[in-house]
Write an enzyme that holds these catalytic residues in place. Structure first.
Site, PDB file in Angstrom:
ATOM      1  N   SER A 124       0.816  -1.212   0.000  1.00  0.00           N
ATOM      2  CA  SER A 124       0.000   0.000   0.000  1.00  0.00           C
ATOM      3  C   SER A 124       0.856   1.272   0.000  1.00  0.00           C
ATOM      4  O   SER A 124       1.529   1.567  -0.979  1.00  0.00           O
ATOM      5  CB  SER A 124      -0.959  -0.038   1.193  1.00  0.00           C
ATOM      6  OG  SER A 124      -1.947   0.952   1.081  1.00  0.00           O
TER       7      SER A 124
ATOM      8  N   ASP B 117      10.332   5.657  -9.997  1.00  0.00           N
ATOM      9  CA  ASP B 117       9.954   6.281 -11.269  1.00  0.00           C
ATOM     10  C   ASP B 117      10.661   7.611 -11.498  1.00  0.00           C
ATOM     11  O   ASP B 117      10.980   7.973 -12.641  1.00  0.00           O
ATOM     12  CB  ASP B 117       8.439   6.485 -11.325  1.00  0.00           C
ATOM     13  CG  ASP B 117       7.692   5.210 -11.684  1.00  0.00           C
ATOM     14  OD1 ASP B 117       8.357   4.177 -11.902  1.00  0.00           O
ATOM     15  OD2 ASP B 117       6.449   5.244 -11.754  1.00  0.00           O
TER      16      ASP B 117
ATOM     17  N   LYS C  70      -0.665  -4.153  -3.162  1.00  0.00           N
ATOM     18  CA  LYS C  70      -1.956  -3.625  -2.689  1.00  0.00           C
ATOM     19  C   LYS C  70      -2.052  -2.168  -3.128  1.00  0.00           C
ATOM     20  O   LYS C  70      -1.491  -1.272  -2.514  1.00  0.00           O
ATOM     21  CB  LYS C  70      -2.038  -3.744  -1.163  1.00  0.00           C
ATOM     22  CG  LYS C  70      -3.146  -2.941  -0.493  1.00  0.00           C
ATOM     23  CD  LYS C  70      -4.526  -3.483  -0.787  1.00  0.00           C
ATOM     24  CE  LYS C  70      -5.566  -2.857   0.135  1.00  0.00           C
ATOM     25  NZ  LYS C  70      -5.734  -1.413  -0.026  1.00  0.00           N
TER      26      LYS C  70
END
Length: 437
Positions: free
Chosen positions: A297, A308, A322
């Site tokens: 999560s 990224d 998740k």
């Protein structure tokens, strides 16, 4: 009574509508597809008819209210693993969890490949002290099978009065037999941020969960050692997640522009983009992020965003996966539904849900065991395999096989050599300090 009245009225209205449709169709020359409203009425009529048949002929006497509750539960759990219907008992339990003090084990669980799985034990809790680990599959709770059990039902079984015992049967990778864990429930008090020094110029920050004090705690640690340290190791292993704003805020400390995470749902009102701000950024020191199968999560959002943006090197094992958003929507004073309304997407547009974040450098924890065993199975065989384990269950007791990390302020060379993932992270940071410094 209100439900029964509504359903009865709905059935009469639907029956009339269907009668009208059938009468009209006798004189129609070209078959026409039903409108959306007509389709809804037909679906409601089918549902009401089945309810009536079951209520009248089922071998056990079941009230209409019980049938409705069972129908809602089945509806929600078939949407996805995290949506559910909360009856009065479940809703009250949720309120206690979020608003008051409760007794529990200190683990976060989720559904993975159809099995109830430990996402991560929280450091210092009864589950952690008893030796439960991320990716342990919970086979039984107090001798009750968890197959086809919802997450909320499992949580309700594990929660209880402080000081009371509970027995958990788990399946662990590379263990030949199921393991029995005896735990005494306790109050769950969590310290979310730990900071230590590695060598002379590396700051080690461990975030165990994303509570409301994470950003403040990390910011304080970085500012304290800003003039001394030249690199950061951010340890998110076994971090089950938590508050989204803390995840966004943590990334914002290290990234000064661009998106951090986006949230996309069915309705436009649920679509949001959270972006970094230069005013919140406090350091550009080289970083390594540590993750494993217990990272889920919010910790996956932090890891994926830093990856990224090419702001950190990610080391460890693939995270849990998740990446969905749930909200609690009350349907009465005593009942509610927990519904998945959106999914998270990382800056590159990739999703976390059921995929997780793959490290740049994959490193096993501790010794790498490669021998085959009966638990190295395909996902499709998992449920069948667990059913077999329930039948032959004669497991042994589990013991904590690793000592808790000491709370002093320095990680020694000896401690570093016991943690292969951390050692790899430190080696990478040292190289980054040389190349970027």
């Amino acid at each position: 009574m209100l439900n029964k009245k509504f359903l009865t009225m709905g059935f009469i209205t639907t029956a009339a509508a269907l009668s009208l449709l059938y009468s009209t169709s006798l004189f129609a020359t070209t078959p026409q597809k039903p409108t959306n409203e007509e389709s809804r009425l037909q679906a409601l009529a089918k549902f009401t008819k089945v309810l009536g048949i079951v209520e009248q002929y089922n071998v056990d006497d079941v009230t209409l209210q019980e049938l409705i509750d069972k129908s809602l539960q089945g509806l929600m759990t078939n949407l996805d693993a995290h949506s559910t219907f909360l009856n009065k008992k479940s809703f009250d339990s949720l309120k206690v969890q979020t608003d008051g003090e409760f007794g529990g084990l200190g683990i976060t669980v989720g559904m993975k490949d159809g099995a109830l799985t430990v996402i991560a034990p929280i450091e210092g809790t009864p589950a952690d002290k008893a030796g439960l680990k991320a990716e342990d599959i919970i086979l039984k709770i107090n001798n009750k099978s968890t197959l086809n059990m919802t997450i909320d039902d499992a949580v309700n079984l594990m929660r209880g009065k402080v000081g009371t015992p509970i027995d958990i049967t788990i399946v662990r990778k590379n263990e030949a037999k199921p393991l029995h864990v005896h735990i005494i429930r306790g109050n769950i008090k969590i310290q979310s941020v730990y900071t230590k020094q590695i060598s002379d110029n590396i700051l080690y920050i461990r975030v165990t969960s994303f509570d409301k004090k994470v950003v403040e705690g990390v910011k304080k640690a970085i500012n304290k050692f800003k003039n001394k340290d030249k690199g950061i190791v951010l340890d998110l292993r076994n971090n089950p997640g938590g508050l989204l704003d803390q995840a966004v805020g943590l990334v914002d400390l290290f990234v000064d522009k661009g998106p951090i995470v986006s949230q996309k749902g069915r309705t436009e009102s649920e679509n949001k983009v959270y972006s970094a701000t230069s005013s919140a950024t406090i350091t550009h020191m080289p970083m390594v992020v540590l993750i494993n199968g217990g990272s889920a999560s919010a910790s996956e959002i932090v890891t994926g965003a830093l990856q990224d943006h090419k702001r950190a090197v990610v080391v460890g094992k693939k995270s849990f996966g998740k990446g969905s958003v749930q909200v609690i929507l009350p349907i009465s004073e005593d009942e509610a539904i927990k519904l998945t309304i959106a999914r998270y997407y990382l800056p590159s547009g990739r999703t976390i849900q059921a995929v997780g974040v793959t490290p740049d450098i994959q490193v096993e924890a501790g010794e790498v065991k490669t021998e085959d065993n009966e638990f190295m199975i395909k996902e499709a065989d998992l449920k069948k395999h667990l059913e077999k384990e329930l039948q032959k269950d004669s497991g042994k007791a589990v013991t904590k096989d690793t000592e808790k990390e000491p709370k002093d302020q320095i990680i020694t060379t000896e401690q570093l050599h016991k943690d292969l993932q951390l050692k790899e992270a430190v080696d990478i940071i040292k190289a980054l300090i040389i190349t970027q410094g």
